[in-house]
Design an enzyme around this catalytic site. Sequence first.
Site, PDB file in Angstrom:
ATOM      1  N   LYS A  50       0.841  -1.202   0.000  1.00 45.95           N
ATOM      2  CA  LYS A  50       0.000   0.000   0.000  1.00 45.95           C
ATOM      3  C   LYS A  50       0.875   1.251   0.000  1.00 45.95           C
ATOM      4  O   LYS A  50       0.618   2.211  -0.733  1.00 45.95           O
ATOM      5  CB  LYS A  50      -0.947  -0.012   1.214  1.00 45.95           C
ATOM      6  CG  LYS A  50      -2.101  -0.978   1.030  1.00 45.95           C
ATOM      7  CD  LYS A  50      -2.884  -1.253   2.295  1.00 45.95           C
ATOM      8  CE  LYS A  50      -3.912  -2.357   2.014  1.00 45.95           C
ATOM      9  NZ  LYS A  50      -4.632  -2.832   3.186  1.00 45.95           N
ATOM     10  N   GLN A  94      -4.963  -1.273   9.279  1.00 43.52           N
ATOM     11  CA  GLN A  94      -4.802  -2.602   8.690  1.00 43.52           C
ATOM     12  C   GLN A  94      -5.465  -3.663   9.576  1.00 43.52           C
ATOM     13  O   GLN A  94      -5.173  -3.756  10.771  1.00 43.52           O
ATOM     14  CB  GLN A  94      -3.309  -2.915   8.498  1.00 43.52           C
ATOM     15  CG  GLN A  94      -3.045  -4.235   7.822  1.00 43.52           C
ATOM     16  CD  GLN A  94      -3.579  -4.310   6.385  1.00 43.52           C
ATOM     17  OE1 GLN A  94      -3.430  -3.359   5.612  1.00 43.52           O
ATOM     18  NE2 GLN A  94      -4.212  -5.407   6.039  1.00 43.52           N
ATOM     19  N   ASP A 117     -11.265   2.976   3.534  1.00 36.16           N
ATOM     20  CA  ASP A 117     -11.663   1.573   3.411  1.00 36.16           C
ATOM     21  C   ASP A 117     -13.189   1.443   3.317  1.00 36.16           C
ATOM     22  O   ASP A 117     -13.707   0.373   3.031  1.00 36.16           O
ATOM     23  CB  ASP A 117     -11.193   0.770   4.650  1.00 36.16           C
ATOM     24  CG  ASP A 117     -10.049  -0.175   4.301  1.00 36.16           C
ATOM     25  OD1 ASP A 117      -9.800  -0.385   3.097  1.00 36.16           O
ATOM     26  OD2 ASP A 117      -9.423  -0.703   5.233  1.00 36.16           O
TER      27      ASP A 117
END
Length: 295
Positions: A50, A94, A117
Amino acid sequence: MSASIIDGKAYAAGLRGRISDAVSALPGQPTLAVVLVGEDPASKVYVKNKIKFTIETGMRSVEHKLPANVSEDEVVEVVRALNTDDEVDGILVQLPLPKHLNENRVIEEIHPDKDVDGLTETSAGRLSLGKDGLRPCTPTGSVMLAKDALGDLTGKNCVILGRSILVGKPAAMLFLEQNCTVTIAHSRTENLSDVIGGADILVAAVGRPQMVQAEWLKPGACVIDVGINRIPHPDKPGKTYLVGDVDYKPSLDTAGSITPVPGGVGPMTIACLLRNTVLAACMRRGWKAPDNLSF
Ligand code: NDP
């Protein structure tokens, strides 16, 4: 019939190219903050990728590494600081978090305008209500690939296999937004093969290796296989390999188009995260959203 392969790796590379172009035309540089808790090897690889792609597309990356034994309050403090940091446009925590941390509480601390997200209750509500907001990445990538294969999806019968908060439910809302007739199937669905047999588009997000059989598919169907399952290699003792939720090889003779695993939906997830970071920056800072990122 031989299905065309939907090349998610190539599509994702093209999308990252468009993101780079968009970023270079913006009045400022979007910033993605990543919070990594603990030493989970898979999570470390995801975060590394990422960060790499964030920088490659011209954006700024900020990383917060916290030890596995960090307290929930300390993680929340980090998220709150990122919420109020005007330089930060997107916040990614995460997952999975270590077991002693309440993931829901941590996710809910993310400001919805920075929720790249798309996992907060506010983002889910905005999606359900059809309001502007940040959409979950893997489901968005699935829609992009289906549109790439089929063009306009209006009126198509779309079966989503799986109803998780992460993939199945938001995928159903996103395909509905594309004017599909959506059916959500799950572990209690009766006559699953018949339900799948009616699908012009099948999105398999069930987490069961090669569960969907080729003969269940409607001939010519577009198959978007979200599943990532690691199984023992049949010919190489002690080795494993990745398969999807669909029995891929025989399905090549039935499907019209199909995503491979790996190389299908997987690469789309990070590309969509980067896209969300650009969109979040534009929304929050009042910049005009780039017109090359729509799909
Ligand atoms: P979950 O385990 O959260 O959800 C699985 C869903 O499948 C549930 O809704 C469950 O139904 C349903 N299900 C389980 N068994 C059956 C069955 N026998 N028949 C019908 N439905 C069944 O998984 P996720 O949604 O998080 O992930 C799904 C897959 O996608 C996994 O392989 C995961 O690794 C992969 N994934 C890939 C990503 C990517 O970047 N490409 C990102 C995220 C996930 P019920 O609700 O009734 O229990």
